[in-house]
Design a protein around this motif. Structure first.
Motif, mmCIF file in Angstrom:
data_model
loop_
_atom_site.group_PDB
_atom_site.id
_atom_site.type_symbol
_atom_site.label_atom_id
_atom_site.label_comp_id
_atom_site.label_asym_id
_atom_site.label_seq_id
_atom_site.Cartn_x
_atom_site.Cartn_y
_atom_site.Cartn_z
ATOM 1 N N VAL A 189 -24.657 36.534 -46.631
ATOM 2 C CA VAL A 189 -25.609 36.970 -45.797
ATOM 3 C C VAL A 189 -26.186 38.393 -46.566
ATOM 4 C CG1 VAL A 189 -26.125 38.723 -43.803
ATOM 5 C CG2 VAL A 189 -24.696 36.512 -43.540
ATOM 6 N N GLN A 190 -27.511 38.421 -46.941
ATOM 7 C CA GLN A 190 -28.157 39.588 -47.515
ATOM 8 C C GLN A 190 -28.509 40.405 -46.484
ATOM 9 O OE1 GLN A 190 -31.517 38.488 -50.049
ATOM 10 N NE2 GLN A 190 -32.160 40.712 -50.296
ATOM 11 N N ALA A 191 -27.669 41.549 -46.168
ATOM 12 C CA ALA A 191 -27.763 42.381 -45.070
ATOM 13 C C ALA A 191 -29.194 42.881 -44.856
ATOM 14 C CB ALA A 191 -26.671 43.355 -45.236
ATOM 15 N N VAL A 192 -29.836 43.381 -45.869
ATOM 16 C CA VAL A 192 -31.072 43.989 -45.892
ATOM 17 C C VAL A 192 -31.953 43.272 -46.860
ATOM 18 C CG1 VAL A 192 -32.392 46.151 -46.108
ATOM 19 C CG2 VAL A 192 -29.925 46.195 -45.096
ATOM 20 N N LYS A 193 -33.019 43.098 -46.419
ATOM 21 C CA LYS A 193 -34.236 42.631 -47.221
ATOM 22 C C LYS A 193 -35.289 43.745 -47.340
ATOM 23 C CE LYS A 193 -33.947 37.654 -46.929
ATOM 24 N NZ LYS A 193 -34.632 36.531 -46.560
ATOM 25 N N ASN A 211 -21.125 46.369 -44.797
ATOM 26 C CA ASN A 211 -21.793 47.192 -45.501
ATOM 27 C C ASN A 211 -23.227 47.274 -45.305
ATOM 28 O OD1 ASN A 211 -19.645 47.423 -47.704
ATOM 29 N ND2 ASN A 211 -20.328 45.277 -48.358
ATOM 30 N N ALA A 212 -23.565 47.441 -44.124
ATOM 31 C CA ALA A 212 -24.890 47.709 -43.489
ATOM 32 C C ALA A 212 -25.546 49.012 -43.567
ATOM 33 C CB ALA A 212 -25.033 47.308 -41.882
ATOM 34 N N SER A 213 -24.772 50.182 -43.617
ATOM 35 C CA SER A 213 -25.442 51.239 -43.660
ATOM 36 C C SER A 213 -25.721 51.487 -45.323
ATOM 37 C CB SER A 213 -24.583 52.480 -43.162
ATOM 38 O OG SER A 213 -24.904 53.702 -43.463
ATOM 39 N N ARG A 214 -24.648 51.170 -46.057
ATOM 40 C CA ARG A 214 -24.832 51.106 -47.341
ATOM 41 C C ARG A 214 -26.190 50.437 -48.006
ATOM 42 N NH1 ARG A 214 -21.315 47.533 -51.275
ATOM 43 N NH2 ARG A 214 -22.902 46.155 -50.634
ATOM 44 N N ASP A 215 -26.174 49.406 -47.406
ATOM 45 C CA ASP A 215 -27.541 48.532 -47.991
ATOM 46 C C ASP A 215 -28.836 49.022 -47.524
ATOM 47 O OD1 ASP A 215 -25.617 46.768 -49.393
ATOM 48 O OD2 ASP A 215 -25.474 45.306 -47.826
ATOM 49 N N ILE A 216 -28.788 49.801 -46.293
ATOM 50 C CA ILE A 216 -30.013 50.389 -45.871
ATOM 51 C C ILE A 216 -30.436 51.274 -46.853
ATOM 52 C CG2 ILE A 216 -30.636 51.860 -44.102
ATOM 53 C CD1 ILE A 216 -31.356 49.232 -42.978
ATOM 54 N N ARG A 217 -29.518 52.320 -47.115
ATOM 55 C CA ARG A 217 -29.502 53.366 -47.788
ATOM 56 C C ARG A 217 -29.922 53.063 -49.411
ATOM 57 N NH1 ARG A 217 -27.774 58.383 -46.883
ATOM 58 N NH2 ARG A 217 -27.081 58.717 -44.639
ATOM 59 N N ARG A 218 -29.426 52.077 -49.728
ATOM 60 C CA ARG A 218 -29.903 51.316 -51.087
ATOM 61 C C ARG A 218 -31.345 51.038 -51.030
ATOM 62 N NH1 ARG A 218 -24.604 47.795 -53.188
ATOM 63 N NH2 ARG A 218 -23.524 49.511 -53.748
ATOM 64 N N LEU A 245 -20.502 44.932 -36.494
ATOM 65 C CA LEU A 245 -19.388 46.093 -36.689
ATOM 66 C C LEU A 245 -19.859 47.417 -35.694
ATOM 67 C CD1 LEU A 245 -17.768 45.648 -40.186
ATOM 68 C CD2 LEU A 245 -16.804 45.297 -37.753
ATOM 69 N N LEU A 246 -19.210 48.004 -34.805
ATOM 70 C CA LEU A 246 -19.878 49.183 -34.333
ATOM 71 C C LEU A 246 -19.971 50.291 -35.115
ATOM 72 C CD1 LEU A 246 -20.545 50.995 -31.752
ATOM 73 C CD2 LEU A 246 -17.932 51.109 -31.371
ATOM 74 N N ASN A 247 -18.937 50.454 -36.161
ATOM 75 C CA ASN A 247 -19.092 51.609 -37.119
ATOM 76 C C ASN A 247 -20.339 51.518 -37.786
ATOM 77 O OD1 ASN A 247 -18.234 49.579 -38.734
ATOM 78 N ND2 ASN A 247 -16.477 50.819 -39.631
ATOM 79 N N GLN A 248 -20.811 50.348 -38.142
ATOM 80 C CA GLN A 248 -21.906 50.283 -38.888
ATOM 81 C C GLN A 248 -23.158 50.552 -38.049
ATOM 82 O OE1 GLN A 248 -22.242 49.820 -42.500
ATOM 83 N NE2 GLN A 248 -20.103 50.421 -42.171
ATOM 84 N N GLY A 249 -23.302 49.999 -36.696
ATOM 85 C CA GLY A 249 -24.236 50.471 -36.033
ATOM 86 C C GLY A 249 -24.429 51.794 -35.886
ATOM 87 N N ILE A 250 -23.333 52.538 -35.785
ATOM 88 C CA ILE A 250 -23.219 54.044 -35.613
ATOM 89 C C ILE A 250 -23.988 54.462 -36.986
ATOM 90 C CG2 ILE A 250 -21.931 56.127 -35.268
ATOM 91 C CD1 ILE A 250 -20.155 54.506 -33.401
ATOM 92 N N ALA A 251 -23.329 54.206 -37.970
ATOM 93 C CA ALA A 251 -23.758 54.548 -39.225
ATOM 94 C C ALA A 251 -25.351 54.511 -39.378
ATOM 95 C CB ALA A 251 -22.892 54.062 -40.430
ATOM 96 N N ASP A 255 -28.203 57.166 -40.195
ATOM 97 C CA ASP A 255 -28.991 57.113 -41.521
ATOM 98 C C ASP A 255 -30.445 57.768 -41.083
ATOM 99 O OD1 ASP A 255 -27.228 56.371 -43.070
ATOM 100 O OD2 ASP A 255 -27.690 54.360 -42.738
ATOM 101 N N PHE A 256 -30.785 57.617 -39.993
ATOM 102 C CA PHE A 256 -32.294 57.953 -39.405
ATOM 103 C C PHE A 256 -32.307 58.978 -38.413
ATOM 104 C CE2 PHE A 256 -32.450 53.310 -40.256
ATOM 105 C CZ PHE A 256 -33.122 53.270 -41.465
ATOM 106 N N LEU A 257 -31.137 59.746 -38.097
ATOM 107 C CA LEU A 257 -31.354 60.500 -37.185
ATOM 108 C C LEU A 257 -30.597 61.828 -37.909
ATOM 109 C CD1 LEU A 257 -30.032 58.884 -33.875
ATOM 110 C CD2 LEU A 257 -32.251 59.798 -34.317
ATOM 111 N N LYS A 258 -31.102 63.157 -37.350
ATOM 112 C CA LYS A 258 -30.482 64.347 -37.779
ATOM 113 C C LYS A 258 -29.764 65.135 -36.772
ATOM 114 C CE LYS A 258 -34.496 65.643 -40.818
ATOM 115 N NZ LYS A 258 -35.647 66.684 -41.043
ATOM 116 N N THR A 259 -30.090 64.543 -35.502
ATOM 117 C CA THR A 259 -28.940 65.180 -34.423
ATOM 118 C C THR A 259 -29.336 64.335 -33.102
ATOM 119 O OG1 THR A 259 -28.917 67.273 -33.042
ATOM 120 C CG2 THR A 259 -31.170 66.384 -33.493
#
Length: 462
Positions: A189-193, A211-218, A245-251, A255-259
């Motif tokens: 699965v290529q998490a992010v295109k 690795n969803a959050s890492r791949d979004i940032r990349r 994974l819940l922790n990846q949903g939160i991450a 990634d897009f929220l400041k608060t």
């Protein structure tokens, strides 16, 4: 005592992928029974029936099978997402959340005695065969699926890479059965295109693997480099994203929220209740406008991200109502056997409401097709056997003022015009929802980003 190792928000079982939110755990045997409980009397009844089956059933059945079937019957009677996994099934689930596994890349659920497709995963045998959300799998290799349990159906669809399987499908609006022969594969699965459309950055997140959050940032960095630092807005595509994974949903939300609050979970024991908040910082640097695309295949962790960004007024959500899965499953590992997957909590959005049954309602409703019969009208959590009803919810907090959308949003038709080309997955120009999202994102840039209306009333939406 329990040792919590991860959390999964999973919606259904998958023939190659899991959906939702999970928490693996090691726990001891039975807890003490409450006073007055007749547990041991009922267990005596079970033993009586078990011995009768062993002695007098027309065919001899191994004890392992009887116990396994009894456990699954107990767990599936609770809700659609609880169940027992043997060693192999548990290993398959662990592989799925890692983002690499064998199978078809097809997420399925059980509905009214049939196996129903929730969503195919991008670039897998299922997606390449053109299988659609809402398709009913009525036979596998010619064997009818009516009445077959979800576990058995998934087992039948799994197999070694390179082996073939024939699925017979019933699709809404199509009179004749559709017969597809697929070749099983090792699914990577290529998490992010990502892709650049002018000054609009497009990111498609297929699932919330580890690795969803890492791949979004990349992807954000890659798009910024390709545009020489001139990405003015983003489209985040979560259509047919089954969660993970819940922790990846939160991450990813962080990634897009400041608060602001991202999500909270509330279970039977208040000591296990948790709330997650965003931390300062935004992966997009310039706090660029975001349009999120969702549909009925957007489930669980993907719904958490959509609701968090929508209710914190960080993004505009476009598409159709999401799947509506609002429960959390904990994985209790059982040494030398497998694992128990048990629903232990419900999660709540920043508005204090549960997404269970309802899902995320888009700010701008846009359908994939002109024909309402292209998909079954109900492909959601509420239609699954033993699904939870939406809880009453918690006290609704005051949310940020709603975003004011560009005036051009009124020109976006909810369905494609009559002359719109038929959707071809590999041709973005035929994707009406995507094209409208790009159009809206560009308009948000020109008006300086969607702004807030200045009010402070509470948001009661889900």
């Amino acid at each position: 005592m329990k040792f919590r190792t991860s959390l999964l928000i999973a919606g259904t079982f998958a023939a190659g992928i899991g959906v939702g939110v999970i928490v693996p755990v090691v726990r001891g045997a039975l807890a003490d029974s409450p006073a007055g409980d007749n547990t041991y009397q009922q267990l005596g009844l079970f033993e009586n029936i078990f011995q009768r089956v062993k002695a007098d059933y027309v065919m001899p059945e191994p004890s392992r099978k009887l116990v396994y079937d009894a456990m699954n019957g107990m767990l599936t009677g609770l809700d659609p997402h609880s169940g027992y996994m043997n060693k192999r099934q548990y290993a398959d689930m662990q592989a799925e959340t890692s983002g690499q596994f064998g199978g078809l890349g097809l997420e399925v659920s059980e509905a009214s005695g049939f196996i129903k497709v929730i969503s195919p995963i991008d670039d897998t045998p299922a997606a390449k065969a053109g299988i659609k959300p809402g398709d009913l799998i009525v036979a596998i290799d010619g064997k009818p699926m009516v009445g077959m349990t979800l576990n058995k159906a998934v087992d039948a669809m799994r197999g070694p890479p390179g082996s073939q399987i024939t699925l017979t499908l019933k699709r809404a609006g199509v009179d004749k059965p559709i017969i597809d022969t697929l070749t099983r594969a090792t699914i990577h699965v290529q998490a992010v295109k990502d892709k650049l459309y002018g000054n609009i950055g497009y990111m498609r997140l297929a699932s919330f693997s580890e690795n969803a959050s890492r791949d979004i940032r990349r992807a954000v960095h890659k798009l910024r480099a390709e545009s020489h630092g001139h990405v003015d807005a983003y489209v985040l595509d979560l259509r047919n994203n089954p969660g993970g994974l819940l922790n990846q949903g939160i991450a990813v939300a962080n990634d897009f929220l400041k608060t602001g609050e991202i999500v909270s979970t509330h279970g039977r024991h208040s000591s296990d209740d948790e709330v997650w908040y965003a931390h300062p910082g935004d992966a997009l640097v310039n706090h660029a406008p975001i349009v999120i695309l969702i549909n009925s295949g957007t489930a669980s962790a993907a719904e958490i991200v959509s609701a968090a960004l929508q209710q914190n007024r960080r993004a505009v959500v476009m598409g159709t109502r999401s799947f509506g899965k609002g429960s959390v499953q904990t994985i209790f590992t059982i040494p030398d056997h497998g694992a128990l997957r048990l629903t232990t909590a419900l999660y709540y959005t920043p508005s204090g409401k549960s997404l269970q049954d309802y899902g995320v309602q888009p700010d701008v409703e846009v359908h994939e097709s002109r024909n309402p019969k292209d998909q079954f009208p109900k492909i959601r959590e509420a239609d699954m056997p033993n699904a939870f009803h939406n809880p009453s919810g918690m006290k609704t907090p005051i949310l940020p003022p709603k975003l004011v959308l560009p005036a051009m949003v009124k020109t976006i038709a909810p369905r494609p015009p009559a002359n719109w080309p038929k959707l071809v997955p590999d041709k973005p120009s035929t994707d009406y929802q995507l094209q409208m999202a790009l159009k809206l994102a560009a308009a948000m840039v020109h008006q300086g980003g969607a702004h807030q209306d200045g009010s402070s009333q509470a948001d009661a939406s889900h």
